[in-house]
Enzyme design. Structure first.
Site, PDB file in Angstrom:
ATOM      1  CE  LYS A 135      -3.895   2.052   2.624  1.00  9.32           C
ATOM      2  NZ  LYS A 135      -4.808   1.891   3.773  1.00  9.32           N
ATOM      3  CB  SER A 166      -8.211   3.889   2.992  1.00  7.29           C
ATOM      4  OG  SER A 166      -7.343   3.186   3.880  1.00  7.29           O
ATOM      5  CB  SER A 224      -8.622   0.895   5.686  1.00 14.14           C
ATOM      6  OG  SER A 224      -9.343   2.075   5.533  1.00 14.14           O
TER       7      SER A 224
HETATM    8  N1  GLN Z   1     -13.298   4.452   6.495  1.00 16.38           N
HETATM    9  C1  GLN Z   1     -12.681   4.855   7.718  1.00 16.38           C
HETATM   10  C2  GLN Z   1     -12.246   6.292   7.581  1.00 16.38           C
HETATM   11  O1  GLN Z   1     -12.532   6.872   6.609  1.00 16.38           O
HETATM   12  C3  GLN Z   1     -11.520   3.972   8.041  1.00 16.38           C
HETATM   13  C4  GLN Z   1     -10.334   4.230   7.204  1.00 16.38           C
HETATM   14  C5  GLN Z   1      -9.173   3.359   7.575  1.00 16.38           C
HETATM   15  O2  GLN Z   1      -9.331   2.320   8.225  1.00 16.38           O
HETATM   16  N2  GLN Z   1      -7.991   3.806   7.213  1.00 16.38           N
HETATM   17  O3  GLN Z   1     -11.628   6.838   8.432  1.00 16.38           O
END
Ligand code: GLN
Length: 484
Positions: free
Chosen positions: A76, A151, A175
């Site tokens: 990532k 994400s 995410s």
């Molecule tokens: N969707 C959540 C957010 O927008 C979690 C994102 C994540 O786990 N990095 O913060």
């Protein structure tokens, strides 16, 4: 060759069925041919990958090869990679080339893995659809008009499209698990502190945790065995030694107590998803497990508490991007204030700015007690719910996401609808517990994820429990239709 799992590739390399250069070239070609459809990579490091693959082949031939020697993976784009741009999905870091590797990257290098490049992600890991990336949205390989989740959408889509057998990802509120669910892949978020955060660009430091996305629990175990371990450079990294998460995959799950939280099957859950999860639970009963109803009474408060705590931490973490030290700098600043304001104003996208504003507000004098402190108190109650539940059960299961992959653009205008995507995953992060998602069927023709939450440091058991399901089912072997 792209159908092979990490376990199969590692075996094939050792048995000299093919070389690392062969499989690496094959996957690089696939990425070149197909990733135009998915946009799952931000950077492809083909030349370096082939050099590393050749070196891996030499080690394999010499017989001193480490665990993942020659196995292609991708990181990532939140993990710093020495000499390779690390953008975090943001214009702010579009020109950032770190001088060092993140601990996770070092660990994979040491294990001999070959990185094919850096995967697309929501900007600074904020999002649930991968639409906030500066590099454009990622498309779900199951339906190119739908999101892959976020994400870590690029990491999940690349695995689902069989461009690479495994990827690293991060999970602050869901995410890893949510994109794994939406793409039919297997993802694991370890216990907070199990994997070093050193060199992983910070979003919300008390919640962020790196982990693997792969096609099977067996592969996730191989990857976690390499990723996890102590690191004095991250003061929150636990001092537990590295361990072999593959060793207990075949243990019997006879008598396993599975907690089923009644709060996870109520309003807001797509009924077909609910049905698939119930079927998975019945499959576990057939394998000898016992279902026990549990209650997580504060789970409703997880999303609101998270959306105070995560932005608060993000607002502090993102203050380092000031146009001075690294990253984007505006043209012709009039003075220092103008430099700060325009560099940040032009460098950050809309969602990131929203979080910085919310977080700064929640931390400001006069509001700190009302919002930030209150959210931390709620966090403690959420954690206690899990501690109580784990007195009675070994693992907790439920849906990973309330709905299958949604259409690109569908939730963009409504941040709260997007935030509710993580309604079942966020509590795990607030409590610091490990969580997994694995494929358990289809709803409306799209993959469904079963979430397993484990007790602290119980990753080995979660992987065992997931592996046993995958031995008895074939959902994880279903592949997305080929892109035209
Ligand atoms: N969707 C959540 C957010 O927008 C979690 C994102 C994540 O786990 N990095 O913060």
């Amino acid at each position: 060759m792209h159908q092979l799992t990490i376990a199969e590739i590692a075996r094939g390399l050792r048995d000299k069925q093919f070389s690392s250069v062969e499989i690496t070239s094959h996957l690089l070609e696939r990425i070149q041919q197909l990733d135009g459809h998915y946009n799952s990579f931000i950077s492809v490091t083909g030349e370096q990958a082939l050099t590393d693959a050749a070196a891996a082949d030499a080690r394999l031939a010499a017989g001193d090869a480490p665990a993942l020697c020659g196995v292609p993976i991708a990181h990532k784009d939140i993990f710093c990679t020495s000499g390779v741009r690390t953008s975090c999905g943001s214009k702010m870091l579009d020109n950032f080339v770190p001088p060092y590797d993140a601990a996770v990257v070092e660990n994979f290098n040491r294990a001999g893995a070959v990185s094919l490049g850096k995967t697309n992600m929501d900007e600074f890991a904020m999002g649930s659809s991968n639409e906030s990336s500066f590099y454009g949205p990622v498309k779900n390989p199951w339906d190119l008009e739908r999101v892959p989740g976020g994400s870590s959408g690029g990491s999940a889509a690349a695995v689902a499209a069989q461009l690479v057998p495994g990827t690293t990802a991060t999970d602050t509120g869901g995410s890893i698990r949510q994109p794994a669910a939406l793409t039919g892949t297997t993802g694991l978020k370890p216990t907070y502190g199990r994997v070093s955060r050193w060199g992983m660009i910070a979003f919300a430091s008390s919640l962020d945790q790196g982990g693997p996305i792969a096609r099977t629990a067996e592969d996730a175990a191989l990857m976690l065995s390499v990723m996890a371990g102590p690191d004095t450079r991250d003061s929150t990294c636990l001092e537990r030694p590295q361990r072999d998460y593959s060793a207990s995959l075949n243990d019997s799950i006879q008598g396993l107590k599975i907690g089923v939280p009644k709060e996870y099957f109520g309003e807001g859950l797509d009924s077909e998803i609910g049905a698939r999860v119930q079927e998975a639970l019945q499959a576990y009963e057939k394998l000898g497990a016992e279902l026990v109803e549990v209650s997580l009474p504060h789970s409703k408060l997880a999303v609101p508490a998270y959306y105070v705590i995560a932005p608060a931490e993000a607002s502090a973490n993102l203050s380092r991007f000031d146009g001075v030290r690294y990253g984007y700098r505006c043209e012709n600043p009039a003075d220092l204030r103008d430099l700060y304001m325009r560099s940040r104003g032009e460098g950050f996208g809309e969602e990131v700015k929203r979080r910085i504003l919310v977080g700064s507000y929640a931390l400001s004098a006069g509001y700190y007690d009302a919002y930030y402190n209150k959210a931390q108190q709620v966090r403690r109650l959420i954690k206690q719910d899990f501690v109580d539940a784990f007195q009675k059960v070994d693992v907790i299961m439920g849906p990973t996401a309330p709905n299958p992959a949604f259409k690109l653009g569908e939730k963009n205008a409504d941040p709260v609808a997007m935030y509710l995507e993580d309604i079942y995953t966020i509590a795990t992060n607030l409590a610091g517990l490990p969580g997994m998602s694995l494929p358990c069927g289809f709803a409306h023709g799209l993959p469904v994820g079963l979430q397993i939450t484990g007790n602290y440091l119980d990753e080995a058991r979660m992987l065992n429990v997931a592996h046993q399901f995958q031995q008895a089912s074939d959902w994880h072997t279903k592949t997305a239709p080929a892109a035209e």
